[in-house]
Design a protein around this motif. Sequence first.
Motif, PDB file in Angstrom:
ATOM      1  N   VAL A 235      28.455  33.292  40.979  1.00 17.36           N
ATOM      2  CA  VAL A 235      28.815  33.759  39.725  1.00 17.36           C
ATOM      3  C   VAL A 235      29.487  35.211  40.592  1.00 17.36           C
ATOM      4  O   VAL A 235      28.972  35.183  41.437  1.00 17.36           O
ATOM      5  N   TRP A 236      30.400  35.561  39.449  1.00 23.13           N
ATOM      6  CA  TRP A 236      31.096  36.465  40.333  1.00 23.13           C
ATOM      7  C   TRP A 236      29.685  38.008  39.628  1.00 23.13           C
ATOM      8  O   TRP A 236      29.882  38.368  38.596  1.00 23.13           O
ATOM      9  N   LEU A 237      29.907  39.105  40.176  1.00 21.45           N
ATOM     10  CA  LEU A 237      29.437  40.379  40.458  1.00 21.45           C
ATOM     11  C   LEU A 237      30.377  41.660  39.604  1.00 21.45           C
ATOM     12  O   LEU A 237      31.614  41.139  39.899  1.00 21.45           O
ATOM     13  N   GLN A 238      29.607  42.246  39.227  1.00 16.63           N
ATOM     14  CA  GLN A 238      30.617  43.383  38.172  1.00 16.63           C
ATOM     15  C   GLN A 238      30.513  44.145  39.887  1.00 16.63           C
ATOM     16  O   GLN A 238      29.716  44.725  39.869  1.00 16.63           O
ATOM     17  N   SER A 239      31.957  44.605  40.032  1.00 17.18           N
ATOM     18  CA  SER A 239      31.610  45.006  41.473  1.00 17.18           C
ATOM     19  C   SER A 239      33.372  45.928  41.269  1.00 17.18           C
ATOM     20  O   SER A 239      34.725  45.394  40.207  1.00 17.18           O
ATOM     21  N   LYS A 240      34.036  47.711  41.907  1.00 19.03           N
ATOM     22  CA  LYS A 240      34.952  47.716  42.454  1.00 19.03           C
ATOM     23  C   LYS A 240      35.797  46.745  42.437  1.00 19.03           C
ATOM     24  O   LYS A 240      36.915  46.747  41.814  1.00 19.03           O
ATOM     25  N   THR A 241      35.915  46.406  43.477  1.00 19.41           N
ATOM     26  CA  THR A 241      36.898  45.021  44.280  1.00 19.41           C
ATOM     27  C   THR A 241      37.755  44.475  43.277  1.00 19.41           C
ATOM     28  O   THR A 241      37.794  43.304  42.995  1.00 19.41           O
ATOM     29  N   GLY A 242      36.237  43.528  42.805  1.00 21.50           N
ATOM     30  CA  GLY A 242      35.907  42.683  42.093  1.00 21.50           C
ATOM     31  C   GLY A 242      36.121  40.852  43.004  1.00 21.50           C
ATOM     32  O   GLY A 242      36.376  39.950  42.346  1.00 21.50           O
ATOM     33  N   THR A 243      35.629  41.934  44.121  1.00 24.18           N
ATOM     34  CA  THR A 243      35.551  40.496  44.975  1.00 24.18           C
ATOM     35  C   THR A 243      33.662  39.971  45.197  1.00 24.18           C
ATOM     36  O   THR A 243      33.707  39.010  46.505  1.00 24.18           O
ATOM     37  N   GLU A 244      33.073  40.676  45.170  1.00 24.74           N
ATOM     38  CA  GLU A 244      31.327  40.353  45.190  1.00 24.74           C
ATOM     39  C   GLU A 244      31.113  39.332  44.433  1.00 24.74           C
ATOM     40  O   GLU A 244      31.200  39.273  43.147  1.00 24.74           O
ATOM     41  N   CYS A 245      30.316  38.386  45.154  1.00 25.64           N
ATOM     42  CA  CYS A 245      29.389  37.055  43.933  1.00 25.64           C
ATOM     43  C   CYS A 245      28.677  37.051  44.735  1.00 25.64           C
ATOM     44  O   CYS A 245      28.265  37.556  45.621  1.00 25.64           O
ATOM     45  N   PHE A 246      27.325  36.002  44.132  1.00 24.66           N
ATOM     46  CA  PHE A 246      26.107  35.749  44.630  1.00 24.66           C
ATOM     47  C   PHE A 246      25.977  34.091  44.399  1.00 24.66           C
ATOM     48  O   PHE A 246      26.782  34.037  43.223  1.00 24.66           O
ATOM     49  N   SER A 247      25.380  33.656  45.300  1.00 24.16           N
ATOM     50  CA  SER A 247      25.302  32.073  44.975  1.00 24.16           C
ATOM     51  C   SER A 247      23.239  31.318  45.308  1.00 24.16           C
ATOM     52  O   SER A 247      23.157  31.653  45.240  1.00 24.16           O
ATOM     53  N   ALA A 248      23.168  30.415  44.541  1.00 23.67           N
ATOM     54  CA  ALA A 248      22.427  29.781  44.763  1.00 23.67           C
ATOM     55  C   ALA A 248      21.867  28.345  45.002  1.00 23.67           C
ATOM     56  O   ALA A 248      22.636  27.569  44.694  1.00 23.67           O
ATOM     57  N   SER A 249      20.798  27.793  45.790  1.00 22.54           N
ATOM     58  CA  SER A 249      20.941  26.684  46.106  1.00 22.54           C
ATOM     59  C   SER A 249      19.046  26.727  46.603  1.00 22.54           C
ATOM     60  O   SER A 249      18.731  26.799  45.995  1.00 22.54           O
ATOM     61  N   THR A 250      18.973  24.890  46.051  1.00 25.44           N
ATOM     62  CA  THR A 250      18.054  24.118  46.466  1.00 25.44           C
ATOM     63  C   THR A 250      17.239  24.415  47.627  1.00 25.44           C
ATOM     64  O   THR A 250      15.760  23.937  48.153  1.00 25.44           O
ATOM     65  N   ASP A 251      18.197  24.852  48.545  1.00 25.32           N
ATOM     66  CA  ASP A 251      17.911  25.494  49.776  1.00 25.32           C
ATOM     67  C   ASP A 251      16.563  26.556  49.365  1.00 25.32           C
ATOM     68  O   ASP A 251      16.072  27.098  50.798  1.00 25.32           O
ATOM     69  N   GLY A 252      16.654  27.369  48.605  1.00 17.83           N
ATOM     70  CA  GLY A 252      15.502  28.315  47.969  1.00 17.83           C
ATOM     71  C   GLY A 252      15.762  28.894  48.368  1.00 17.83           C
ATOM     72  O   GLY A 252      15.683  30.847  48.004  1.00 17.83           O
TER      73      GLY A 252
END
Length: 369
Positions: A235-252
């Motif tokens: 998922v992309w985050l709301q950030s000034k740069t527009g380059t930040e995101c985060f991810s989630a996985s079944t590895d916990g």
Amino acid sequence: ARAGCFILRNPVDSCVQHASDMSEHEVNTERVEVESRGVNHVEGGWPKDVNPQEVEQTIRFRKKVEKDENYINTITHLGTLMEHCVKQNNAIDIYEEYFTEEEMADVEDEPPSAKVINVLRDPNVTKRTATRLSWHPDTCKKLAVAYSSLEFQRNVKDMSFDSYIWDLENPNKPELVLKPSSPLVSLEYNPKDSHVLVGGCYNGQMAYWDTRKGGLPVDVSTVEVSHRDPVYGAVWLQSKTGTECFSASTDGQVLWWDIRKLSEPTETLVLDITRKGLLENALGAIALEFEPTMPTKFMVGTEQGIVIACNRKAKTPAEKITSTYSGHHGPVYALARNPFCPKIFLTVGDWTARIWSEEIKESSIMWTK
């Protein structure tokens, strides 16, 4: 004059006008003076020293003008004039019958249905699951689709790794082929820059593309710092740069990234609901939810049926997990907040859809049979 040097006119015809000659009368309308004038109207009526292309300058000029007393009075004055003109067009007879002679056609009660407009098929011989769809943020005429086979160790030797961007005007051939090093499980358009997409791979790596640079990823995270399982959510985050995101996985794990530097994640959260931060206790993430209007909060749906609400800005890892909601038997496959009432969210799993309220941790407030 001598007599006989003139001719008598015969007969004599003479007219006498008693009333005065008219040059103007009240039925004469006033004449309209017409003249042509031109103005080169490029963008607004900016003064010479303001460059309309410079956002900073125009904002500063606007702020200055909006504070001006004269401006406010002018707008209120013009507003009433404008309203009068607009209202003139709205004066209609609401009781008028336009089509009196038309007979009412009997409408058949058809069951509601949707018409198939397009079918986008995996162009490969060995068909794979479409694991994620992401609409182009501006036009919605394009669709990015991630393809991979999620059945463990069923990846056939000749199975393609490619994912595609489809143009719905031309559904026979993908507009762009994305070539990751491992099949994509998640894929998301960047809402700020529609040329950029981030993808999460089956082997846990994160990659990003710039469609202007073609189908190969611009950068890929190194295996050592990436997820150890398929990346089910990005998922992309709301950030000034527009380059930040985060991810989630079944590895916990939930990992934060800045695509300008994918050599390592900027932040990590272990989904251990005992709040000890142990990876062996962590629940596997399948669904990820982020509402841009609540930038510090996000939610994770897990394989174990528990939804975890998290606060990204909490100081300690223990405080990052704010609450958990359990009720599903089996993985939570989808998770979404109500856009109009964000405290309410919806989950899907074990053949039911459940609606929850953030405040009520004990159980969902509604569910399907």
